[in-house]
Design a protein around this motif. Sequence first.
Motif, PDB file in Angstrom:
ATOM      1  N   UNK A 279      34.964  20.926  48.705  1.00 51.83           N
ATOM      2  CA  UNK A 279      35.323  22.260  49.307  1.00 51.83           C
ATOM      3  C   UNK A 279      33.949  22.969  49.729  1.00 51.83           C
ATOM      4  N   UNK A 280      32.887  22.547  48.707  1.00 53.07           N
ATOM      5  CA  UNK A 280      31.631  23.526  48.645  1.00 53.07           C
ATOM      6  C   UNK A 280      30.845  22.717  49.807  1.00 53.07           C
ATOM      7  N   UNK A 281      31.087  21.164  49.917  1.00 51.90           N
ATOM      8  CA  UNK A 281      30.197  20.738  51.150  1.00 51.90           C
ATOM      9  C   UNK A 281      30.686  21.255  52.494  1.00 51.90           C
ATOM     10  N   UNK A 283      32.220  23.954  53.015  1.00 55.06           N
ATOM     11  CA  UNK A 283      31.831  25.622  53.597  1.00 55.06           C
ATOM     12  C   UNK A 283      30.415  25.497  53.866  1.00 55.06           C
ATOM     13  N   UNK A 284      29.760  24.694  53.336  1.00 53.12           N
ATOM     14  CA  UNK A 284      28.200  24.686  53.563  1.00 53.12           C
ATOM     15  C   UNK A 284      27.980  24.285  54.878  1.00 53.12           C
ATOM     16  N   UNK A 463      31.360  33.236  62.929  1.00 53.03           N
ATOM     17  CA  UNK A 463      30.422  34.061  61.973  1.00 53.03           C
ATOM     18  C   UNK A 463      29.569  33.008  61.485  1.00 53.03           C
ATOM     19  N   UNK A 464      30.063  31.691  61.033  1.00 51.95           N
ATOM     20  CA  UNK A 464      29.179  30.844  60.296  1.00 51.95           C
ATOM     21  C   UNK A 464      28.113  30.347  61.426  1.00 51.95           C
ATOM     22  N   UNK A 467      25.365  32.747  61.619  1.00 49.29           N
ATOM     23  CA  UNK A 467      24.963  32.914  60.435  1.00 49.29           C
ATOM     24  C   UNK A 467      25.220  34.603  59.850  1.00 49.29           C
ATOM     25  N   UNK A 468      26.479  34.748  59.940  1.00 51.13           N
ATOM     26  CA  UNK A 468      26.759  35.946  59.398  1.00 51.13           C
ATOM     27  C   UNK A 468      27.761  35.657  58.002  1.00 51.13           C
ATOM     28  N   UNK A 469      27.452  36.551  56.888  1.00 56.09           N
ATOM     29  CA  UNK A 469      27.930  36.387  55.719  1.00 56.09           C
ATOM     30  C   UNK A 469      29.491  36.682  55.772  1.00 56.09           C
ATOM     31  N   UNK A 470      30.631  35.636  55.574  1.00 54.92           N
ATOM     32  CA  UNK A 470      32.009  36.034  55.676  1.00 54.92           C
ATOM     33  C   UNK A 470      32.456  36.348  54.211  1.00 54.92           C
TER      34      UNK A 470
ATOM     35  N   UNK B 135      31.003  27.546  44.627  1.00 51.12           N
ATOM     36  CA  UNK B 135      30.248  26.310  44.247  1.00 51.12           C
ATOM     37  C   UNK B 135      29.516  25.924  45.659  1.00 51.12           C
ATOM     38  N   UNK B 143      21.340  32.014  52.566  1.00 50.95           N
ATOM     39  CA  UNK B 143      22.683  32.132  53.373  1.00 50.95           C
ATOM     40  C   UNK B 143      23.680  31.787  52.557  1.00 50.95           C
ATOM     41  N   UNK B 144      23.578  30.579  51.734  1.00 47.76           N
ATOM     42  CA  UNK B 144      24.477  30.080  50.806  1.00 47.76           C
ATOM     43  C   UNK B 144      24.680  31.137  49.585  1.00 47.76           C
TER      44      UNK B 144
END
Lengths: 470, 208
Positions: A279-281, A283-284, A463-464, A467-470, B135, B143-144
């Motif tokens: 899930x982290x990967x 998201x990134x 937004x991603x 590069x806007x923070x969601x 995580x 950004x992360x």
Amino acid sequence: MKPQHQYRYQDINPIINPKSVAIIGASDKPEKVGHVILKNYVDVGFQGQLYPVNINTEPNGKIMGHTAYRSILDIKKPIDLAVIAIPAELVPKALEECGKAKVSGVVIVSGGFAEVGNQKLEDRIAEISRKYRMPFIGPNCLGVMDPRSRNDTLFLPTSKIDRPKIGGVSFVSQSGSVGSSTLDLISGEGFGLAHFISYGNATVVDEVDILNYLADDPETKVIVYYLEGVKRGKEFMEVAKRTGNKKPVVIIKGGRSPAGVSAAHSHTASLAGSAEAYEAVFRQSGFIVAEELDDLLYFAKIFETQPLTTGNHIAVMTNGGGHGVLATDALYLTGLQFPKLEPSTEKALRKAMPPIVNIAMPLDIGGEADAQRYINALEILAKDPNVDAFLIIALFQTPGADEKLANTIAQFASNSKKPVVVVSTGSTYTRSHTALMEAAGVPVYDDPVAAARSLAALIKYSKFRNKMIV
Amino acid sequence: MITMAGLIEYEKAQAMLARAGIKTVESSYVSSAEASIKFAGGGPIVLKAISQKALHKSHSGLVRLNLWTPEQVRSAYADLAKTAEKFKPYRILAQKMIHGSVEVIIGGKTDAQFGKMLLLGLGGVYVETFKDVALRACPIQKYDAQSMLSQLKSKPIIAPDKASEELIVSLLLKVSKMFESSKATELDLNPIILHDGTYHAVDLRIIE
């Protein structure tokens, strides 16, 4: 041992988009997989050269009217793709011959390799592939389908599974069953397919190669992915980030094991299991994670047709009060909201709408609203800078809603620079109008919740990308 | 009983963090109650027994908090030494007591597929209860780090203002850099106490 390889776009493309195809295991016997595959190529009208190959071919023999060959080596013409559908133990020899015949790429449909414990046989075919630098998809897979070139290695009869129309969605599935059933559903939805790839054991061509291909593929606007696991984590991360920053990837992950199954030494290890790492990967990489199969389709169709927007102010228009309420709940629950309309917008709406219409969000234009009233309101709202996107509810059970309304909405959506989704709930009559709007590239949903979730996914991804923070 | 084979000795771990510019609470190994009182210098302290055999210090009853007077220190020291007997060998660590209202966890682990991962969450005793964590795979970018923070339900508690947000983001980036470039495979900074516009890691566990 996985072979070291890095296949680029041009290495994979002959498998997806071939001009000539040899089918090894082609047969006149209807019960053979090779028969179904060849028949499908004929039935869907493959544009290129077809060469049936069967070891039992008599001299001057034909299969389904096509000149047949005992070996791929007898063809003596350039071959982009060889489809292998013969018993597993015969595959190495056939693959070796493909290498000698300088075939560009192969799909091995046959099962009977690592998935049944026969790792040795799988290692052997991997080695042959490496020797000739000839990529293959599979084994143990459905293979590929490309509605443009009508390349179709699926051993599923055309009578039992609908083939989707041409479009911009590429669908990748590690699993054959999820792949074929979802493909059937895709055909029923209004959007079209760029490529379908089901890659089975991922012995040579794996998720890294496929994502890499689709990232660079000009036909692919959206990638829809059913993934169970990856084999090359670091390379996957790299290509995932590159792809997610180029085009939307909607992903569903199978096999989500609970966090921290092994004895963990730290809080961190117990909180961050394998599912969380995936899930982290995702998201990134900006991947849009679908929780259920339905979401794959919902999200795919909004991403295929609608422009990106980072604004979350959604104008809602409806000809049914209850649907307006449901849509409002769904919007706010997914973090979206109504626009604050400009006074000039309100004034224009007041003038254009009959007195019974309350000028507020959601804009309920009445059960008797017809196409004209819809377009009057839509054109006013479209001018308001505070409106980022539209959720239009059109219930076709009402007397004013007809084919003209469907066409009006379709036209408005096609011209709109802002995203538009439509909600039309209903059965036979409604569906015929839904199809009309979808054919024009408008994502239509049965359910306001699905429409709101899809808008939320679109905005989150936009937004991603910014590069806007969601 | 699970032991932690690769657990890095506390003072060494503290030095590793210090080199990376990560603040840990002032602490020292002590071998007597009197040494603890001297370390306290009149301020409140914490006493912890450190043993390879005790995975969770507080679960194992190896932490004595908020010791102000010499009497409190003496009695806590004796009591702690008694409890720690069953985790022999152990050492007793004295730390300055820090008061702050918010505790966070920053951790690291090595995923079989994706390698080193970094975790941020609401820390202290709430970690296991709320599991409010974010995580990311290393290396993380600014950004992360920002998106990790905003992913947390507890963001308004952890970072109610711009300054505390920047504090956490810069700390995350430091830990990421340190974790990535070290031989560590697992890492727990938990809790990190946020106080007076800064932070201190008050418990640390680094595993190689």
